[in-house]
Design a protein around this motif. Sequence first.
Motif, PDB file in Angstrom:
ATOM      1  N   ALA A   1      -1.660 -57.203  40.130  1.00 54.33           N
ATOM      2  CA  ALA A   1      -2.148 -56.641  38.872  1.00 54.33           C
ATOM      3  C   ALA A   1      -2.277 -55.123  38.980  1.00 54.33           C
ATOM      4  CB  ALA A   1      -3.494 -57.262  38.511  1.00 54.33           C
ATOM      5  N   TYR A   2      -2.822 -54.648  40.099  1.00 53.42           N
ATOM      6  CA  TYR A   2      -3.013 -53.207  40.284  1.00 53.42           C
ATOM      7  C   TYR A   2      -1.681 -52.473  40.204  1.00 53.42           C
ATOM      8  CZ  TYR A   2      -4.516 -48.771  42.263  1.00 53.42           C
ATOM      9  OH  TYR A   2      -4.772 -47.440  42.458  1.00 53.42           O
ATOM     10  N   GLU A   3      -0.671 -52.984  40.880  1.00 51.12           N
ATOM     11  CA  GLU A   3       0.647 -52.342  40.856  1.00 51.12           C
ATOM     12  C   GLU A   3       1.216 -52.289  39.444  1.00 51.12           C
ATOM     13  OE1 GLU A   3       2.041 -50.649  43.338  1.00 51.12           O
ATOM     14  OE2 GLU A   3       0.244 -51.146  44.483  1.00 51.12           O
ATOM     15  N   GLU A   4       1.020 -53.353  38.691  1.00 48.83           N
ATOM     16  CA  GLU A   4       1.519 -53.364  37.317  1.00 48.83           C
ATOM     17  C   GLU A   4       0.695 -52.428  36.422  1.00 48.83           C
ATOM     18  OE1 GLU A   4       2.466 -57.196  35.617  1.00 48.83           O
ATOM     19  OE2 GLU A   4       2.993 -57.985  37.597  1.00 48.83           O
ATOM     20  N   PHE A   5      -0.620 -52.453  36.609  1.00 52.50           N
ATOM     21  CA  PHE A   5      -1.473 -51.572  35.810  1.00 52.50           C
ATOM     22  C   PHE A   5      -1.173 -50.104  36.097  1.00 52.50           C
ATOM     23  CE2 PHE A   5      -4.801 -55.126  35.496  1.00 52.50           C
ATOM     24  CZ  PHE A   5      -4.489 -55.409  34.173  1.00 52.50           C
ATOM     25  N   ILE A   6      -0.853 -49.781  37.347  1.00 49.56           N
ATOM     26  CA  ILE A   6      -0.550 -48.387  37.710  1.00 49.56           C
ATOM     27  C   ILE A   6       0.628 -47.873  36.883  1.00 49.56           C
ATOM     28  CG2 ILE A   6       0.575 -47.009  39.534  1.00 49.56           C
ATOM     29  CD1 ILE A   6      -2.266 -46.843  39.945  1.00 49.56           C
ATOM     30  N   SER A   7       1.711 -48.623  36.859  1.00 48.94           N
ATOM     31  CA  SER A   7       2.891 -48.130  36.125  1.00 48.94           C
ATOM     32  C   SER A   7       2.607 -48.038  34.625  1.00 48.94           C
ATOM     33  CB  SER A   7       4.110 -49.008  36.405  1.00 48.94           C
ATOM     34  OG  SER A   7       3.901 -50.319  35.938  1.00 48.94           O
ATOM     35  N   ILE A   8       1.865 -48.999  34.098  1.00 46.26           N
ATOM     36  CA  ILE A   8       1.549 -48.986  32.670  1.00 46.26           C
ATOM     37  C   ILE A   8       0.534 -47.874  32.362  1.00 46.26           C
ATOM     38  CG2 ILE A   8       0.655 -50.343  30.739  1.00 46.26           C
ATOM     39  CD1 ILE A   8       1.452 -52.846  32.432  1.00 46.26           C
ATOM     40  N   GLY A   9      -0.456 -47.724  33.233  1.00 42.17           N
ATOM     41  CA  GLY A   9      -1.476 -46.689  33.035  1.00 42.17           C
ATOM     42  C   GLY A   9      -0.909 -45.293  33.128  1.00 42.17           C
ATOM     43  N   GLN A  10       0.016 -45.070  34.060  1.00 44.89           N
ATOM     44  CA  GLN A  10       0.633 -43.751  34.185  1.00 44.89           C
ATOM     45  C   GLN A  10       1.488 -43.425  32.960  1.00 44.89           C
ATOM     46  OE1 GLN A  10       2.514 -44.153  38.037  1.00 44.89           O
ATOM     47  NE2 GLN A  10       0.786 -43.158  39.056  1.00 44.89           N
ATOM     48  N   ALA A  11       1.954 -44.468  32.281  1.00 42.07           N
ATOM     49  CA  ALA A  11       2.731 -44.263  31.050  1.00 42.07           C
ATOM     50  C   ALA A  11       1.817 -43.955  29.863  1.00 42.07           C
ATOM     51  CB  ALA A  11       3.581 -45.494  30.755  1.00 42.07           C
ATOM     52  N   GLY A  12       0.482 -44.046  30.063  1.00 40.87           N
ATOM     53  CA  GLY A  12      -0.460 -43.642  29.010  1.00 40.87           C
ATOM     54  C   GLY A  12      -1.168 -44.768  28.280  1.00 40.87           C
ATOM     55  N   ASN A  13      -1.073 -45.998  28.765  1.00 37.12           N
ATOM     56  CA  ASN A  13      -1.744 -47.122  28.098  1.00 37.12           C
ATOM     57  C   ASN A  13      -3.235 -47.114  28.456  1.00 37.12           C
ATOM     58  OD1 ASN A  13      -2.902 -49.830  27.838  1.00 37.12           O
ATOM     59  ND2 ASN A  13      -0.844 -50.454  27.255  1.00 37.12           N
ATOM     60  N   PRO A  14      -4.129 -46.880  27.469  1.00 35.88           N
ATOM     61  CA  PRO A  14      -5.562 -46.784  27.767  1.00 35.88           C
ATOM     62  C   PRO A  14      -6.168 -48.087  28.280  1.00 35.88           C
ATOM     63  CG  PRO A  14      -5.116 -46.116  25.492  1.00 35.88           C
ATOM     64  CD  PRO A  14      -3.840 -46.587  26.079  1.00 35.88           C
ATOM     65  N   GLU A  15      -5.673 -49.232  27.831  1.00 36.99           N
ATOM     66  CA  GLU A  15      -6.218 -50.497  28.323  1.00 36.99           C
ATOM     67  C   GLU A  15      -5.923 -50.664  29.807  1.00 36.99           C
ATOM     68  OE1 GLU A  15      -6.327 -55.267  27.241  1.00 36.99           O
ATOM     69  OE2 GLU A  15      -4.698 -54.032  26.439  1.00 36.99           O
ATOM     70  N   ALA A  16      -4.699 -50.359  30.214  1.00 34.65           N
ATOM     71  CA  ALA A  16      -4.335 -50.435  31.630  1.00 34.65           C
ATOM     72  C   ALA A  16      -5.156 -49.432  32.442  1.00 34.65           C
ATOM     73  CB  ALA A  16      -2.846 -50.168  31.803  1.00 34.65           C
ATOM     74  N   GLN A  17      -5.364 -48.249  31.886  1.00 34.71           N
ATOM     75  CA  GLN A  17      -6.168 -47.230  32.566  1.00 34.71           C
ATOM     76  C   GLN A  17      -7.601 -47.716  32.778  1.00 34.71           C
ATOM     77  OE1 GLN A  17      -5.466 -44.064  29.764  1.00 34.71           O
ATOM     78  NE2 GLN A  17      -3.608 -43.376  30.816  1.00 34.71           N
ATOM     79  N   CYS A  18      -8.133 -48.418  31.791  1.00 36.08           N
ATOM     80  CA  CYS A  18      -9.490 -48.956  31.918  1.00 36.08           C
ATOM     81  C   CYS A  18      -9.542 -50.033  32.996  1.00 36.08           C
ATOM     82  CB  CYS A  18      -9.969 -49.500  30.580  1.00 36.08           C
ATOM     83  SG  CYS A  18     -11.716 -49.973  30.587  1.00 36.08           S
ATOM     84  N   TYR A  19      -8.534 -50.911  33.024  1.00 34.88           N
ATOM     85  CA  TYR A  19      -8.464 -51.924  34.085  1.00 34.88           C
ATOM     86  C   TYR A  19      -8.411 -51.254  35.455  1.00 34.88           C
ATOM     87  CZ  TYR A  19      -7.896 -56.398  31.634  1.00 34.88           C
ATOM     88  OH  TYR A  19      -8.115 -57.547  30.913  1.00 34.88           O
ATOM     89  N   LEU A  20      -7.628 -50.186  35.581  1.00 38.14           N
ATOM     90  CA  LEU A  20      -7.540 -49.471  36.857  1.00 38.14           C
ATOM     91  C   LEU A  20      -8.907 -48.902  37.253  1.00 38.14           C
ATOM     92  CD1 LEU A  20      -4.137 -47.674  36.276  1.00 38.14           C
ATOM     93  CD2 LEU A  20      -4.623 -49.362  38.064  1.00 38.14           C
ATOM     94  N   GLY A  21      -9.593 -48.326  36.289  1.00 35.09           N
ATOM     95  CA  GLY A  21     -10.927 -47.800  36.564  1.00 35.09           C
ATOM     96  C   GLY A  21     -11.868 -48.886  37.039  1.00 35.09           C
ATOM     97  N   ALA A  22     -11.813 -50.040  36.376  1.00 33.22           N
ATOM     98  CA  ALA A  22     -12.695 -51.156  36.751  1.00 33.22           C
ATOM     99  C   ALA A  22     -12.355 -51.686  38.139  1.00 33.22           C
ATOM    100  CB  ALA A  22     -12.582 -52.264  35.709  1.00 33.22           C
ATOM    101  N   MET A  23     -11.066 -51.769  38.434  1.00 34.82           N
ATOM    102  CA  MET A  23     -10.663 -52.273  39.753  1.00 34.82           C
ATOM    103  C   MET A  23     -11.093 -51.312  40.855  1.00 34.82           C
ATOM    104  SD  MET A  23      -6.922 -53.922  38.885  1.00 34.82           S
ATOM    105  CE  MET A  23      -6.745 -54.829  40.427  1.00 34.82           C
ATOM    106  N   LEU A  24     -10.927 -50.030  40.620  1.00 36.63           N
ATOM    107  CA  LEU A  24     -11.333 -49.031  41.613  1.00 36.63           C
ATOM    108  C   LEU A  24     -12.852 -48.955  41.738  1.00 36.63           C
ATOM    109  CD1 LEU A  24      -8.666 -46.410  40.666  1.00 36.63           C
ATOM    110  CD2 LEU A  24      -8.973 -47.350  42.963  1.00 36.63           C
ATOM    111  N   GLU A  25     -13.553 -49.150  40.645  1.00 33.98           N
ATOM    112  CA  GLU A  25     -15.019 -49.117  40.686  1.00 33.98           C
ATOM    113  C   GLU A  25     -15.573 -50.307  41.467  1.00 33.98           C
ATOM    114  OE1 GLU A  25     -18.893 -48.746  37.696  1.00 33.98           O
ATOM    115  OE2 GLU A  25     -16.931 -49.213  36.838  1.00 33.98           O
ATOM    116  N   SER A  26     -14.961 -51.479  41.262  1.00 34.30           N
ATOM    117  CA  SER A  26     -15.470 -52.689  41.919  1.00 34.30           C
ATOM    118  C   SER A  26     -14.846 -52.950  43.277  1.00 34.30           C
ATOM    119  CB  SER A  26     -15.228 -53.903  41.010  1.00 34.30           C
ATOM    120  OG  SER A  26     -13.829 -54.139  40.882  1.00 34.30           O
ATOM    121  N   GLY A  27     -13.683 -52.350  43.545  1.00 40.63           N
ATOM    122  CA  GLY A  27     -12.988 -52.602  44.802  1.00 40.63           C
ATOM    123  C   GLY A  27     -12.181 -53.893  44.783  1.00 40.63           C
TER     124      GLY A  27
END
Length: 182
Positions: free
Chosen positions: A37-63
């Motif tokens: 999921a992280y790998e997929e969210f990274i590519s989508i988040g870097q493309a500017g998708n705010p939902e993916a960016q939020c998931y990345l933030g949550a994953m990094l916050e929780s580990g």
Amino acid sequence: MHWLCFLGAFLILSVAPAGADMESAKAAYSRGEFKVAYEEFISIGQAGNPEAQCYLGAMLESGRGVPRDLSEAAQWYLRAATGGYTDAQVALANMHVLGKGVPKNDAKAIFWYRKAASKAGEQVHLALGLMYALGQGVPVPRVDREQRRFRPGQSRGGHRPRSGEPGADKPVQQRLRCDAGR
């Protein structure tokens, strides 16, 4: 004319996979496949998708699936929050209140809570109201600053008469009118 059709088809096809990628990333996350999921969210988040960016933030916050990194989590939340994603705005405000991953900053927390308040639930309104009630991150109104200059029991026009002093037997409103005429 054909080039417009080609351009329209290209735009439709280029948007469709991003949605599909987001769905597959969310599905991997739901299955507990956090690294996928992280790998997929990274590519989508870097493309500017705010939902993916939020998931990345949550994953990094929780580990989850990645080493915990509060500073990087705050950066992803900021990207998503700037993109108008409400959950990220709330998460970023919470980080500012607690000083997690960012310096503690009540004014920034208020800013992000306000942004989220129009779309968020009761808990955001409660947090925002509590910060206002405690005077955290909001300017103190002039009336409050002025009131602090005077001891309790004093009117703005002068001292409160003690028992036996002239005017002590008059109602407060009358004393204020008299004081104002000085």
